[in-house]
Design an enzyme around this catalytic site. Structure first.
Site, PDB file in Angstrom:
ATOM      1  N   ALA A 513      38.293  41.348 -21.511  1.00 49.84           N
ATOM      2  CA  ALA A 513      37.638  40.442 -21.377  1.00 49.84           C
ATOM      3  C   ALA A 513      39.194  39.147 -20.761  1.00 49.84           C
ATOM      4  CB  ALA A 513      37.761  40.539 -22.792  1.00 49.84           C
ATOM      5  N   GLU A 545      37.910  44.531 -13.768  1.00 46.39           N
ATOM      6  CA  GLU A 545      38.309  43.689 -13.665  1.00 46.39           C
ATOM      7  C   GLU A 545      39.608  43.839 -14.936  1.00 46.39           C
ATOM      8  OE1 GLU A 545      36.334  40.306 -11.905  1.00 46.39           O
ATOM      9  OE2 GLU A 545      34.685  40.059 -14.023  1.00 46.39           O
ATOM     10  N   HIS A 546      40.718  43.547 -14.792  1.00 49.08           N
ATOM     11  CA  HIS A 546      41.707  42.684 -15.611  1.00 49.08           C
ATOM     12  C   HIS A 546      42.415  43.717 -17.387  1.00 49.08           C
ATOM     13  CE1 HIS A 546      39.902  38.898 -14.702  1.00 49.08           C
ATOM     14  NE2 HIS A 546      38.786  39.132 -15.581  1.00 49.08           N
ATOM     15  N   GLU A 567      39.704  41.871 -10.006  1.00 43.83           N
ATOM     16  CA  GLU A 567      40.611  40.572 -10.692  1.00 43.83           C
ATOM     17  C   GLU A 567      41.293  42.004 -11.555  1.00 43.83           C
ATOM     18  OE1 GLU A 567      39.062  37.498 -12.402  1.00 43.83           O
ATOM     19  OE2 GLU A 567      37.618  36.924 -10.733  1.00 43.83           O
ATOM     20  N   TYR A 570      44.914  38.829 -15.070  1.00 38.99           N
ATOM     21  CA  TYR A 570      45.508  37.003 -15.425  1.00 38.99           C
ATOM     22  C   TYR A 570      47.037  37.500 -16.109  1.00 38.99           C
ATOM     23  CZ  TYR A 570      41.268  36.030 -13.311  1.00 38.99           C
ATOM     24  OH  TYR A 570      39.838  35.720 -13.129  1.00 38.99           O
TER      25      TYR A 570
END
Length: 672
Positions: A513, A545-546, A567, A570
């Site tokens: 998340a 993702e992440h 992705e 972040y």
């Protein structure tokens, strides 16, 4: 008084006994097969039995598995004992007869009018629990509308809530607008999508986010025909929102004006135009469409009739594969004209194109629902494993299931099907579910949430020494979604590990998340989303993702991927804290040096280093280039993007080559 059940007789000593005890008769339906019962009524005025059959429709049930019983063993008005059964069985009987609140030890007595002891109305609808709403076309449209609207109001913004719901529509026609919020699963119960028609819409919108659908996750629509009001159906979603076995008799739009990052369509027919608008990426598999209108970053068609044919990627950025090499459609719940429920398992298909239900029904096998253990609130890992040990399949009803032991799938051809985005949450660092290296297991429609104590893996398919050939009957994974954090702090080294050969994965989203609860570089920790050790694994729609190291690690040979969206994390705190040896960062897609054959079409890899925009990733993809790998590894149509107008840098696309995506040039592409 005599009741005849498939040739067996149940005696009451006298007609007087029937009326004296004021109890309801119940049928214990332990199995659905073929039999009939013939009820007779007592004429209280004469003290005789009228041998005329009452006006109940003959039920086709098991010849030998029906029992007549009273509510409980107790004394009636005259002091004569009423025939009894076990407390648990009696509760089951009362629930079937319309007394859902019965629980062991709290059985109720229902009075029968003295003049006539008639049989109660019998429903074959299983006990799916309170969060499965089964609709019948004879129900008033206003009543249906009221119930679905009330749940949508609750679920519209409930991104990390605990509510889980399934709306099931029996065959027929409905005049309704069904808005689909978080953790809501809308499905028809026919064998073909055309068995259930919604004259209105099945709609996912992003009004609650001012049209921005970037976080419209975790919802599903399947096995329905929609005649959309105004001619256009809206399904504005991002990841983990499958649109399956749908027949849209009009147009379809998959955005709501703002940004969106989906998505997945399979085995569906859209007669008009699909408008993708702001969708960053999308996969369409084995469908029929009138036309696709949209050209954003990365659109993949495989086995789709009506897909664009004059493609010179990236103008438009459409990747078109004529046929899908190996598929099995997701299992789904059905009900027949006699009210019998089953789970239909579609057949394995090779080199397929278009919808599986073009001739009316898909090919496959129907499994009666009594062969399933229906998992409901209160079930434990021990009770679920006990059912598996007895050879049962599993049907998870909507809910969140905390597991204190691993669910172990050991038998070939086991089906595990979730309704309403049923969620599995392991506790104390265990593995949530493991699958043996056996043929033909089907897992579908589940969320795997990491627990607060670190798990080594959430789902493991096959054992570390797996070597069996499953070409003729592979295991298949459908609409499986994984979360590390979001609803709460979660930790897992790997979300999904595939060890078996020949596995088909049909829509996966694996997500560490980037927002929600417990989101921090040191809190919701996860190294890798997907590890593939098996050979000849095929994945349609892979979203990862992440994660903090590699997003995907592929060690097996012969792998195939159709659309990859990723992705990278972040939140690396700085470059020094995110190094792979002497290399800046960890590639998203990593093929091991031992891999000699692999194919992937339509890969989109994005960065957004919001914690520290100075962070860089050296290469989005790493793959071997020597020997056989140079000839047999094909990675086609790759896009990298620095999101947010250039927050961070992906220096190269693959193996230190290819253009840079950064603040100066936010998108980079490489055809092959």
């Amino acid at each position: 008084m005599i009741f005849l059940f498939g040739g067996n007789k149940h005696f009451f000593h006298s007609p007087k006994e029937v009326t004296a005890h004021n109890f309801r008769y119940h049928l214990l339906l332990k199995s659905l097969s073929v039999a009939s019962f013939i009820p007779y009524k007592h004429q209280a005025s004469t003290g005789t039995i009228d041998m005329t059959c009452l006006s109940f429709r003959e039920l086709t049930i098991s010849l030998s598995l029906i029992a007549l019983t009273g509510c409980a063993s107790h004394t009636g008005n005259s002091g004569t004992s009423v025939p009894s059964t076990s407390t648990n069985e009696s509760c089951s009987l009362q629930r079937m007869a319309g007394e859902p609140n019965c629980a062991p030890g709290t059985l109720t007595q229902t009075n029968v009018p003295a003049a006539t002891a008639t049989m109660p109305a019998i429903s074959l609808t299983p006990d799916f629990g309170p969060n499965v709403l089964v609709f019948d076309p004879d129900m008033p449209a206003s009543a249906i509308q009221s119930r679905v609207d009330r749940i949508f109001e609750q679920q519209e913004k409930s991104e990390f809530g605990t509510g889980r719901y399934a709306f099931l529509f029996k065959p027929g026609t409905y005049q309704n607008t069904v808005k689909v919020g978080y953790y809501t699963h809308v499905a028809g119960l026919g064998h073909s999508p055309n068995d259930v028609t919604i004259k209105g819409t099945i709609e996912a919108n992003a009004k609650w986010k001012d049209g921005n659908a970037l976080v419209n996750f975790w919802r599903a629509a399947e096995n329905l025909a929609v005649l959309p009001a105004g001619g256009t159906q809206k399904w504005a979603v991002s990841q983990a929102s499958p649109f399956r076995r749908m027949h849209v008799r009009g147009n379809l739009t998959v955005h709501d004006g703002g940004w969106s990052s989906g998505g997945f369509i399979a085995d569906s027919k859209v007669e008009g135009e699909i408008e993708s608008g702001t969708q960053q990426q999308w996969i369409n598999r084995n469908s029929e469409i009138g036309r696709w209108n949209g050209i954003n970053w990365n659109i993949v068609f495989t086995g789709v009739k009506g897909a664009t044919t004059d493609v010179a990627w990236p103008k438009p950025p459409h990747t078109v594969i004529d046929t899908s090499p190996v598929t099995r459609e997701k299992p789904f719940l059905t009900v027949d004209a006699d009210g019998r429920y089953a789970v239909f398992v579609p057949s394995l298909l090779k080199n397929s194109r278009g919808i599986s239900w073009a001739s009316g029904r898909s090919s496959g096998t129907s499994i009666p629902l009594e062969r399933f253990y229906i998992v409901k609130a209160g079930d434990t890992a021990a009770s679920i494993n006990a059912a598996l040990d007895q050879g049962k399949h599993l049907l998870f009803t909507p809910g969140i299931y905390r597991l204190d032991q691993t669910l172990r799938i050991t038998r070939p051809d086991t089906v595990v099907l979730g309704l309403g985005l049923a969620t599995l949450l392991p506790e104390n660092g265990i593995v949530a579910m493991s699958v043996a290296d056996v043929d033909g297991v089907k897992l579908a429609g589940l969320i795997f949430d990491a627990g607060e104590t670190n798990s080594s893996v959430l789902l493991e398919v096959g054992t570390t020494d797996s070597s069996a050939d499953h070409t003729a009957n592979p295991t298949s994974l459908h609409d499986l979604f994984f979360r590390i954090g979001g609803p709460a702090v979660g930790k897992a080294d790997v979300s999904l590990r595939i060890n078996s050969d020949d596995v088909i994965a049909d829509h996966l989203w694996l997500w560490r998340a980037d927002h929600g609860i417990g989101v921090d570089w040191t809190l919701n920790t996860g190294d890798t989303g997907l590890v593939v050790n098996g050979d000849d694994v095929t994945i349609y729609g892979l979203f990862v993702e992440h994660y903090q190291k590699y997003q995907t690690v592929w060690n097996g040979n012969g792998g195939r991927v159709y659309l990859y969206q990723s992705e990278i994390p972040y939140d690396p705190p700085n470059q020094a804290g995110w190094m792979n040896g002497k290399t800046n960062g960890f590639a998203s897609y990593k093929l091991a040096d031992s891999v000699t054959s692999h194919e992937a079409w339509g890969l989109g890899i994005y960065c957004y280093f919001r914690t520290n925009p100075s962070v860089k990733l050296e290469s989005a993809i790493e793959a071997p280039t020597n020997g056989a790998a140079a000839k047999n590894i094909r990675l086609r149509n790759i896009t990298t993007v620095s999101l947010g107008g250039g927050v961070g840098e992906i220096t190269h696309i693959i193996n230190h080559r290819g253009p840079t995506a950064d603040p100066k040039n936010t998108m980079a592409r490489l055809p092959e």
